[in-house]
Design a protein around this motif. Structure first.
Motif, PDB file in Angstrom:
ATOM      1  N   ALA A   1       0.810  -1.215   0.000  1.00 26.04           N
ATOM      2  CA  ALA A   1       0.000   0.000   0.000  1.00 26.04           C
ATOM      3  C   ALA A   1       0.845   1.268   0.000  1.00 26.04           C
ATOM      4  N   GLU A   2       1.960   1.241   0.732  1.00 29.75           N
ATOM      5  CA  GLU A   2       2.785   2.444   0.791  1.00 29.75           C
ATOM      6  C   GLU A   2       3.387   2.769  -0.567  1.00 29.75           C
ATOM      7  N   ASP A   3       3.844   1.710  -1.243  1.00 26.31           N
ATOM      8  CA  ASP A   3       4.411   1.896  -2.572  1.00 26.31           C
ATOM      9  C   ASP A   3       3.342   2.409  -3.539  1.00 26.31           C
ATOM     10  N   PHE A   4       2.152   1.850  -3.428  1.00 26.11           N
ATOM     11  CA  PHE A   4       1.023   2.279  -4.261  1.00 26.11           C
ATOM     12  C   PHE A   4       0.785   3.782  -4.103  1.00 26.11           C
ATOM     13  N   ALA A   5       0.705   4.216  -2.865  1.00 26.19           N
ATOM     14  CA  ALA A   5       0.449   5.635  -2.592  1.00 26.19           C
ATOM     15  C   ALA A   5       1.592   6.505  -3.096  1.00 26.19           C
ATOM     16  N   ALA A   6       2.810   6.012  -2.936  1.00 25.03           N
ATOM     17  CA  ALA A   6       3.981   6.800  -3.360  1.00 25.03           C
ATOM     18  C   ALA A   6       4.003   6.977  -4.876  1.00 25.03           C
ATOM     19  N   LEU A   7       3.606   5.930  -5.609  1.00 30.33           N
ATOM     20  CA  LEU A   7       3.600   6.022  -7.072  1.00 30.33           C
ATOM     21  C   LEU A   7       2.525   6.979  -7.576  1.00 30.33           C
ATOM     22  N   LEU A   8       1.414   7.035  -6.856  1.00 35.64           N
ATOM     23  CA  LEU A   8       0.320   7.906  -7.289  1.00 35.64           C
ATOM     24  C   LEU A   8       0.595   9.375  -7.001  1.00 35.64           C
ATOM     25  N   LYS A   9       1.277   9.622  -5.909  1.00 37.06           N
ATOM     26  CA  LYS A   9       1.502  11.006  -5.498  1.00 37.06           C
ATOM     27  C   LYS A   9       2.221  11.803  -6.574  1.00 37.06           C
ATOM     28  N   GLY A  10       1.584  12.889  -7.002  1.00 34.61           N
ATOM     29  CA  GLY A  10       2.168  13.754  -8.020  1.00 34.61           C
ATOM     30  C   GLY A  10       1.931  13.311  -9.449  1.00 34.61           C
ATOM     31  N   ALA A  11       1.348  12.123  -9.619  1.00 37.94           N
ATOM     32  CA  ALA A  11       1.130  11.615 -10.978  1.00 37.94           C
ATOM     33  C   ALA A  11      -0.059  12.319 -11.627  1.00 37.94           C
ATOM     34  N   VAL A  12      -0.007  12.400 -12.963  1.00 37.82           N
ATOM     35  CA  VAL A  12      -1.128  12.952 -13.717  1.00 37.82           C
ATOM     36  C   VAL A  12      -1.923  11.793 -14.299  1.00 37.82           C
ATOM     37  N   MET A  13      -3.209  11.768 -13.988  1.00 38.75           N
ATOM     38  CA  MET A  13      -4.078  10.703 -14.492  1.00 38.75           C
ATOM     39  C   MET A  13      -4.252  10.846 -16.003  1.00 38.75           C
ATOM     40  N   GLY A  14      -3.947   9.783 -16.734  1.00 37.65           N
ATOM     41  CA  GLY A  14      -4.044   9.822 -18.196  1.00 37.65           C
ATOM     42  C   GLY A  14      -5.439   9.485 -18.695  1.00 37.65           C
ATOM     43  N   GLU A  15      -5.516   9.159 -19.961  1.00 36.27           N
ATOM     44  CA  GLU A  15      -6.799   8.791 -20.571  1.00 36.27           C
ATOM     45  C   GLU A  15      -7.348   7.521 -19.941  1.00 36.27           C
ATOM     46  N   ALA A  16      -8.662   7.422 -19.863  1.00 37.82           N
ATOM     47  CA  ALA A  16      -9.290   6.229 -19.284  1.00 37.82           C
ATOM     48  C   ALA A  16      -9.506   5.176 -20.362  1.00 37.82           C
ATOM     49  N   HIS A  17      -8.964   3.981 -20.101  1.00 36.30           N
ATOM     50  CA  HIS A  17      -9.101   2.870 -21.049  1.00 36.30           C
ATOM     51  C   HIS A  17      -9.810   1.708 -20.386  1.00 36.30           C
ATOM     52  N   ARG A  18     -10.331   0.812 -21.231  1.00 37.69           N
ATOM     53  CA  ARG A  18     -11.005  -0.361 -20.711  1.00 37.69           C
ATOM     54  C   ARG A  18     -10.752  -1.557 -21.624  1.00 37.69           C
ATOM     55  N   ARG A  19     -10.533  -2.700 -21.023  1.00 35.76           N
ATOM     56  CA  ARG A  19     -10.537  -3.948 -21.793  1.00 35.76           C
ATOM     57  C   ARG A  19     -11.306  -4.952 -20.970  1.00 35.76           C
ATOM     58  N   GLY A  20     -12.418  -5.425 -21.527  1.00 34.13           N
ATOM     59  CA  GLY A  20     -13.283  -6.297 -20.742  1.00 34.13           C
ATOM     60  C   GLY A  20     -13.742  -5.552 -19.509  1.00 34.13           C
ATOM     61  N   LYS A  21     -13.531  -6.153 -18.356  1.00 30.81           N
ATOM     62  CA  LYS A  21     -13.984  -5.528 -17.114  1.00 30.81           C
ATOM     63  C   LYS A  21     -12.874  -4.761 -16.405  1.00 30.81           C
ATOM     64  N   TYR A  22     -11.711  -4.676 -17.024  1.00 30.33           N
ATOM     65  CA  TYR A  22     -10.602  -3.927 -16.427  1.00 30.33           C
ATOM     66  C   TYR A  22     -10.562  -2.492 -16.947  1.00 30.33           C
ATOM     67  N   LEU A  23     -10.173  -1.605 -16.064  1.00 30.07           N
ATOM     68  CA  LEU A  23      -9.978  -0.198 -16.409  1.00 30.07           C
ATOM     69  C   LEU A  23      -8.519   0.147 -16.159  1.00 30.07           C
ATOM     70  N   TRP A  24      -7.979   1.073 -16.936  1.00 25.90           N
ATOM     71  CA  TRP A  24      -6.670   1.591 -16.564  1.00 25.90           C
ATOM     72  C   TRP A  24      -6.482   3.016 -17.051  1.00 25.90           C
ATOM     73  N   LEU A  25      -5.641   3.757 -16.322  1.00 28.08           N
ATOM     74  CA  LEU A  25      -5.261   5.117 -16.682  1.00 28.08           C
ATOM     75  C   LEU A  25      -3.744   5.206 -16.617  1.00 28.08           C
ATOM     76  N   PRO A  26      -3.108   5.531 -17.744  1.00 23.97           N
ATOM     77  CA  PRO A  26      -1.660   5.704 -17.716  1.00 23.97           C
ATOM     78  C   PRO A  26      -1.268   6.833 -16.753  1.00 23.97           C
ATOM     79  N   LEU A  27      -0.178   6.591 -16.023  1.00 23.71           N
ATOM     80  CA  LEU A  27       0.351   7.615 -15.108  1.00 23.71           C
ATOM     81  C   LEU A  27       1.617   8.223 -15.676  1.00 23.71           C
ATOM     82  N   THR A  28       2.436   7.357 -16.289  1.00 18.86           N
ATOM     83  CA  THR A  28       3.659   7.782 -16.963  1.00 18.86           C
ATOM     84  C   THR A  28       3.780   6.919 -18.216  1.00 18.86           C
ATOM     85  N   GLU A  29       4.889   7.055 -18.921  1.00 20.69           N
ATOM     86  CA  GLU A  29       5.060   6.219 -20.114  1.00 20.69           C
ATOM     87  C   GLU A  29       5.224   4.753 -19.748  1.00 20.69           C
TER      88      GLU A  29
END
Length: 288
Positions: free
Chosen positions: A41-69
């Motif tokens: 959880a700590e690593d998760f929070a650290a990676l999100l902090k300061g990140a810019v949420m990218g475009e929202a994508h979906r495949r099947g029932k999964y969602l994802w938003l790029p944070l970096t390249e």
DNA sequence: CAAGGCTCCTGATAGC
DNA sequence: TGCTATCAGGAGCCTT
């Protein structure tokens, strides 16, 4: 239980309300909600902090938003998950698991709420060079039937190759994604196929019918459930995404089949239920 | 390797 | 009334 149409509504909501915003802080309130983030959880929070949420994508029932390249935020709603955009002042939901606050003045935050915690959030590496930032953990998920890149010929070939039954195949996300128990029963009813029909016995036209019906069932649900997403709530409620009037088989045990009047039957199947019309969807000869 | 089964979780509901 | 048993099910993981 969100299936593809519900998840697509969520994707549109994320695109509308979350993409482009910079994360101020992510707070994990329940560790199980990020259990697929292996570094914790700590690593998760650290990676999100300061990140810019990218475009929202979906495949099947999964969602994802790029944070970096090279990193994307992945979300899965499981059975009871919701992604909500709420005023930062709104009281905490009973099953609030993760909060994401943003570094702007819009006054809203992203919340992951999940009663049964089958769903979750995580950050994963991106498949190198993938233009949409597809996370490596989703590389095995097949295209869904609403995806332009869905390959019906390949799907049919896979069905013929398998030694399994059709409903199992429909729920196998590596063959076709986005189909859950409810829409599997609905599509099989529309196609007049019994859930234990061996996949190897399907003809090419039969596969085409089945895929068409899956698209129709999903399209109907999307049309019905996708109308009210332009509000503060990213998600419709876990239950409200389904519209009883549109269900022909699922949950209709002992009620008359809308085609022939025969009572719909329910059978225990894979620790859950299969609903079917015994007349329209006769059991295959090979099953004893 | 493929196929099938087990398991995680919590709240609603049925049954006693 | 209040307790316990059952059910809902996506998908990773384990066994066969």
């Amino acid at each position: 239980m969100p299936e593809l149409p519900e998840v697509e509504v969520v994707r549109r909501g994320l695109a509308r309300w979350v993409s482009g915003r910079t994360v101020e802080e992510a707070v994990v309130l329940h560790p199980r909600a990020v259990r697929r983030h292996f570094a914790g959880a700590e690593d998760f929070a650290a990676l999100l902090k300061g990140a810019v949420m990218g475009e929202a994508h979906r495949r099947g029932k999964y969602l994802w938003l790029p944070l970096t390249e090279s990193l994307s935020l992945v979300g899965h709603l499981g059975m009871s998950g919701q992604l909500l955009v709420q005023p930062t002042t709104a009281p905490y939901e009973t099953h609030l698991r993760v909060r994401v606050r943003f570094a702007d003045t819009l006054g809203t935050e992203l919340r992951f709420v999940d009663q049964r915690t089958f769903g979750g959030l995580s950050v994963h590496e991106v498949v190198p060079g993938d233009p949409e930032g597809l996370p490596v953990t989703l590389a095995h998920i097949a295209r869904d039937p609403l995806d332009d890149a869905f390959d019906e010929d390949a799907f049919h070939a896979a069905l013929r190759r398998k030694r399994t039954t059709i409903k199992r195949a429909l729920l196998d996300q590596s063959l076709i994604s986005g189909v859950g128990n409810i829409y599997a029963d609905e599509a099989l009813w529309r196609t007049r196929l019994h859930y234990e029909r061996p996949t190897a016995s399907l003809t090419r036209p039969r596969t085409a019918e089945l895929v068409t019906h899956i698209r129709e069932v999903m399209g109907d649900a999307l049309a019905a459930g996708g109308t009210s997403f332009d509000s503060l709530y990213v998600n419709v409620n876990g239950e409200s995404g389904y519209f009883d009037r549109s269900l022909d088989a699922y949950g209709r045990e002992d009620e008359p089949c809308r085609r022939c009047g025969t009572p719909i039957r329910r059978r225990a199947w894979m620790n859950r239920s299969s609903y079917f019309c015994p007349r329209c969807q006769p059991a295959p000869r090979t099953s004893s």
